[in-house]
Scaffold this motif. Structure first.
Motif, PDB file in Angstrom:
ATOM      1  N   MET A 292       0.663  -1.490  -0.378  1.00 29.73           N
ATOM      2  CA  MET A 292       0.110  -0.039  -0.242  1.00 29.73           C
ATOM      3  C   MET A 292       0.670   1.326   0.045  1.00 29.73           C
ATOM      4  O   MET A 292       1.466   1.170   0.834  1.00 29.73           O
ATOM      5  CB  MET A 292      -0.908   0.049   0.945  1.00 29.73           C
ATOM      6  N   THR A 293       0.444   2.158  -0.786  1.00 25.39           N
ATOM      7  CA  THR A 293       1.285   3.567  -1.201  1.00 25.39           C
ATOM      8  C   THR A 293       0.981   4.706   0.408  1.00 25.39           C
ATOM      9  O   THR A 293      -0.562   4.241   0.689  1.00 25.39           O
ATOM     10  CB  THR A 293       1.612   3.729  -2.274  1.00 25.39           C
ATOM     11  N   MET A 294       1.688   5.565   0.395  1.00 25.30           N
ATOM     12  CA  MET A 294       0.901   6.903   0.827  1.00 25.30           C
ATOM     13  C   MET A 294      -0.021   7.566  -0.129  1.00 25.30           C
ATOM     14  O   MET A 294      -1.538   8.084   0.645  1.00 25.30           O
ATOM     15  CB  MET A 294       1.893   7.934   1.696  1.00 25.30           C
ATOM     16  N   ILE A 295      -0.325   7.536  -1.061  1.00 24.25           N
ATOM     17  CA  ILE A 295      -1.104   7.760  -1.685  1.00 24.25           C
ATOM     18  C   ILE A 295      -3.327   7.058  -1.204  1.00 24.25           C
ATOM     19  O   ILE A 295      -4.443   7.913  -1.283  1.00 24.25           O
ATOM     20  CB  ILE A 295      -1.463   7.759  -3.086  1.00 24.25           C
ATOM     21  N   VAL A 296      -2.846   5.963  -1.341  1.00 22.70           N
ATOM     22  CA  VAL A 296      -3.445   5.206  -0.849  1.00 22.70           C
ATOM     23  C   VAL A 296      -4.095   4.907   0.363  1.00 22.70           C
ATOM     24  O   VAL A 296      -5.410   5.326   0.511  1.00 22.70           O
ATOM     25  CB  VAL A 296      -3.543   3.709  -1.636  1.00 22.70           C
ATOM     26  N   ALA A 297      -3.225   5.174   1.599  1.00 25.01           N
ATOM     27  CA  ALA A 297      -3.996   5.951   2.326  1.00 25.01           C
ATOM     28  C   ALA A 297      -4.431   7.120   2.930  1.00 25.01           C
ATOM     29  O   ALA A 297      -5.716   7.022   3.658  1.00 25.01           O
ATOM     30  CB  ALA A 297      -2.008   5.784   3.782  1.00 25.01           C
ATOM     31  N   ARG A 298      -4.042   7.343   2.022  1.00 26.84           N
ATOM     32  CA  ARG A 298      -5.070   8.943   1.977  1.00 26.84           C
ATOM     33  C   ARG A 298      -5.913   8.958   1.389  1.00 26.84           C
ATOM     34  O   ARG A 298      -6.739   9.720   2.172  1.00 26.84           O
ATOM     35  CB  ARG A 298      -3.979   9.935   1.411  1.00 26.84           C
ATOM     36  N   VAL A 299      -6.401   8.313   0.166  1.00 28.86           N
ATOM     37  CA  VAL A 299      -7.905   8.150   0.248  1.00 28.86           C
ATOM     38  C   VAL A 299      -8.936   7.128   1.125  1.00 28.86           C
ATOM     39  O   VAL A 299      -9.816   7.472   1.265  1.00 28.86           O
ATOM     40  CB  VAL A 299      -7.484   7.289  -1.219  1.00 28.86           C
ATOM     41  N   ILE A 300      -7.911   6.118   1.488  1.00 30.43           N
ATOM     42  CA  ILE A 300      -8.867   5.383   2.826  1.00 30.43           C
ATOM     43  C   ILE A 300      -8.854   6.297   3.691  1.00 30.43           C
ATOM     44  O   ILE A 300     -10.695   6.050   4.441  1.00 30.43           O
ATOM     45  CB  ILE A 300      -8.191   4.207   2.570  1.00 30.43           C
ATOM     46  N   CYS A 301      -8.126   7.155   4.902  1.00 29.00           N
ATOM     47  CA  CYS A 301      -8.693   7.824   5.067  1.00 29.00           C
ATOM     48  C   CYS A 301      -9.422   8.553   5.404  1.00 29.00           C
ATOM     49  O   CYS A 301     -10.509   8.903   5.890  1.00 29.00           O
ATOM     50  CB  CYS A 301      -7.386   8.673   5.740  1.00 29.00           C
ATOM     51  N   ILE A 302      -9.475   9.449   3.673  1.00 32.39           N
ATOM     52  CA  ILE A 302     -10.536  10.573   3.293  1.00 32.39           C
ATOM     53  C   ILE A 302     -11.681   9.373   3.477  1.00 32.39           C
ATOM     54  O   ILE A 302     -12.690  10.109   4.136  1.00 32.39           O
ATOM     55  CB  ILE A 302     -10.545  11.263   2.085  1.00 32.39           C
TER      56      ILE A 302
ATOM     57  N   ALA B  13      -7.751   6.587  11.803  1.00 35.41           N
ATOM     58  CA  ALA B  13      -6.198   6.500  11.057  1.00 35.41           C
ATOM     59  C   ALA B  13      -5.351   6.294  11.589  1.00 35.41           C
ATOM     60  O   ALA B  13      -3.713   5.800  10.987  1.00 35.41           O
ATOM     61  CB  ALA B  13      -6.372   8.266  10.223  1.00 35.41           C
ATOM     62  N   TRP B  14      -5.275   7.239  12.677  1.00 37.91           N
ATOM     63  CA  TRP B  14      -3.935   6.817  13.486  1.00 37.91           C
ATOM     64  C   TRP B  14      -3.234   5.363  13.614  1.00 37.91           C
ATOM     65  O   TRP B  14      -2.817   4.515  14.168  1.00 37.91           O
ATOM     66  CB  TRP B  14      -3.910   7.696  14.755  1.00 37.91           C
ATOM     67  N   LEU B  15      -4.897   4.293  14.242  1.00 32.58           N
ATOM     68  CA  LEU B  15      -4.300   2.806  14.538  1.00 32.58           C
ATOM     69  C   LEU B  15      -4.468   2.579  13.091  1.00 32.58           C
ATOM     70  O   LEU B  15      -3.406   1.147  13.703  1.00 32.58           O
ATOM     71  CB  LEU B  15      -6.082   2.420  15.252  1.00 32.58           C
ATOM     72  N   LEU B  16      -4.492   2.375  12.228  1.00 34.51           N
ATOM     73  CA  LEU B  16      -4.296   1.833  11.249  1.00 34.51           C
ATOM     74  C   LEU B  16      -3.166   2.311  10.813  1.00 34.51           C
ATOM     75  O   LEU B  16      -2.966   1.165  10.022  1.00 34.51           O
ATOM     76  CB  LEU B  16      -5.565   2.352   9.871  1.00 34.51           C
ATOM     77  N   PHE B  17      -2.657   3.095  10.383  1.00 30.99           N
ATOM     78  CA  PHE B  17      -1.381   3.495  10.121  1.00 30.99           C
ATOM     79  C   PHE B  17      -0.765   4.127  10.777  1.00 30.99           C
ATOM     80  O   PHE B  17       1.241   4.608  10.512  1.00 30.99           O
ATOM     81  CB  PHE B  17      -1.412   5.065   8.588  1.00 30.99           C
ATOM     82  N   ARG B  18      -0.558   4.368  11.634  1.00 27.15           N
ATOM     83  CA  ARG B  18       0.480   3.998  13.007  1.00 27.15           C
ATOM     84  C   ARG B  18       2.263   4.123  12.671  1.00 27.15           C
ATOM     85  O   ARG B  18       3.343   3.825  12.524  1.00 27.15           O
ATOM     86  CB  ARG B  18       0.195   4.810  14.279  1.00 27.15           C
ATOM     87  N   GLU B  19       2.071   2.365  12.624  1.00 24.94           N
ATOM     88  CA  GLU B  19       3.347   1.880  12.266  1.00 24.94           C
ATOM     89  C   GLU B  19       3.856   1.118  10.983  1.00 24.94           C
ATOM     90  O   GLU B  19       5.478   1.686  10.440  1.00 24.94           O
ATOM     91  CB  GLU B  19       3.105  -0.175  12.237  1.00 24.94           C
ATOM     92  N   LYS B  20       2.645   1.161   9.532  1.00 26.59           N
ATOM     93  CA  LYS B  20       3.854   0.881   8.295  1.00 26.59           C
ATOM     94  C   LYS B  20       4.000   2.448   7.910  1.00 26.59           C
ATOM     95  O   LYS B  20       4.725   2.961   7.229  1.00 26.59           O
ATOM     96  CB  LYS B  20       2.174   1.045   7.767  1.00 26.59           C
ATOM     97  N   TYR B  21       3.032   4.097   8.775  1.00 29.71           N
ATOM     98  CA  TYR B  21       3.441   5.144   8.203  1.00 29.71           C
ATOM     99  C   TYR B  21       3.954   6.312   9.009  1.00 29.71           C
ATOM    100  O   TYR B  21       2.913   7.074   9.791  1.00 29.71           O
ATOM    101  CB  TYR B  21       2.347   5.832   7.534  1.00 29.71           C
ATOM    102  N   SER B  22       5.212   5.992   9.846  1.00 34.14           N
ATOM    103  CA  SER B  22       4.755   6.676  11.439  1.00 34.14           C
ATOM    104  C   SER B  22       5.322   7.820  11.072  1.00 34.14           C
ATOM    105  O   SER B  22       4.845   8.897  12.203  1.00 34.14           O
ATOM    106  CB  SER B  22       5.687   5.553  12.351  1.00 34.14           C
ATOM    107  N   ASP B  23       5.921   8.329   9.988  1.00 38.95           N
ATOM    108  CA  ASP B  23       6.491   9.724   9.770  1.00 38.95           C
ATOM    109  C   ASP B  23       5.480  10.491   9.265  1.00 38.95           C
ATOM    110  O   ASP B  23       4.875  11.506   9.171  1.00 38.95           O
ATOM    111  CB  ASP B  23       8.112   9.272   8.512  1.00 38.95           C
TER     112      ASP B  23
END
Length: 226
Positions: free
Chosen positions: A1-11, A74-84
């Motif tokens: 999963m890319t950050m772009i996909v993560a952005r879409v999921i969060c929205i 969003a934090w729970l979903l991505f805090r580990e994969k995209y910590s930055d």
């Protein structure tokens, strides 16, 4: 999963939660369609004017909470994969919640104006921005009795603070993502101001309604003033 996909999921997550229209649901439970009264929107201010303080506070709390919940997810979903980048992803989730609140598809995209939702976002994203926004809102409404003017100025105040704290390095956002953070923050402010475009026209024309709780609520009228 890319950050772009993560952005879409969060929205998307934010949008789904944002569609929970607290004011509309509260009104329906009291046999009142909030959209048929006052300004016609389903936000906290119109609910307060139409159904009273209790309804207004419940609606404000619900609208505040759904943005915060979206950001927590969003934090729970991505805090580990995209910590930055998780802080930015939280921001997208909050923005999605405001979109869902303002434009719920099942209500023909007729929701609120997103101010309470944005307040929830501010509290969850960087609480130190909240006191000045709140103080500004209280002072402006107390002096002018224009809730719309207070809301518009808060949206501007939020964005200015976002940039200030970002440049000072206080937001906890990766330096490489700061510009995007400012852009998303601008989207919050622009949408909040755009949702008040009719209010702005009335303010310029001197025809804007001033805040007052002296009128009987819709629920009271429906029950014969009891």
């Amino acid at each position: 999963m890319t950050m772009i996909v993560a952005r879409v999921i969060c929205i998307a997550v934010g949008y789904v939660l944002g569609m929970f229209q607290t004011g509309y649901i509260y009104g329906k439970l009291h046999n009142v369609d909030i959209r048929q009264h006052g300004s016609g929107n389903a936000g906290a201010t119109n609910t307060l004017r139409t159904l009273g303080w209790k309804a207004g506070l419940i609606t404000f709390a619900g609208d505040l909470g759904k943005a915060m919940l979206a950001m927590l997810l969003a934090w729970l979903l991505f805090r580990e994969k995209y910590s930055d980048g998780v802080k930015l992803l939280e921001m997208y989730a909050g923005f999605g919640a405001v979109l869902g609140h303002n434009f719920p598809f099942y209500m023909k995209f007729k929701g609120g104006k997103g101010i309470a939702c944005t307040a929830g976002f501010i509290l969850a994203f960087y609480p130190p921005m909240a006191p000045l926004c709140l103080l500004l809102f209280i002072v402006v409404v107390a002096v002018t009795r224009y809730v719309s003017l207070g809301s518009i100025l808060v949206m501007i105040c939020f964005w200015v603070q976002l940039i200030l704290f970002g440049q000072l390095g206080h937001l906890g956002v990766n330096a490489g993502l700061l510009l995007e953070t400012y852009i998303v923050g601008a989207l919050f402010s622009v949408m909040g101001i755009w949702r008040h475009r009719e209010n702005i026209k009335r303010l310029i024309a001197g025809e804007e309604n001033k805040f007052s709780m002296n009128k009987s609520s819709a629920a009271e009228k429906k029950n014969g003033g009891k």
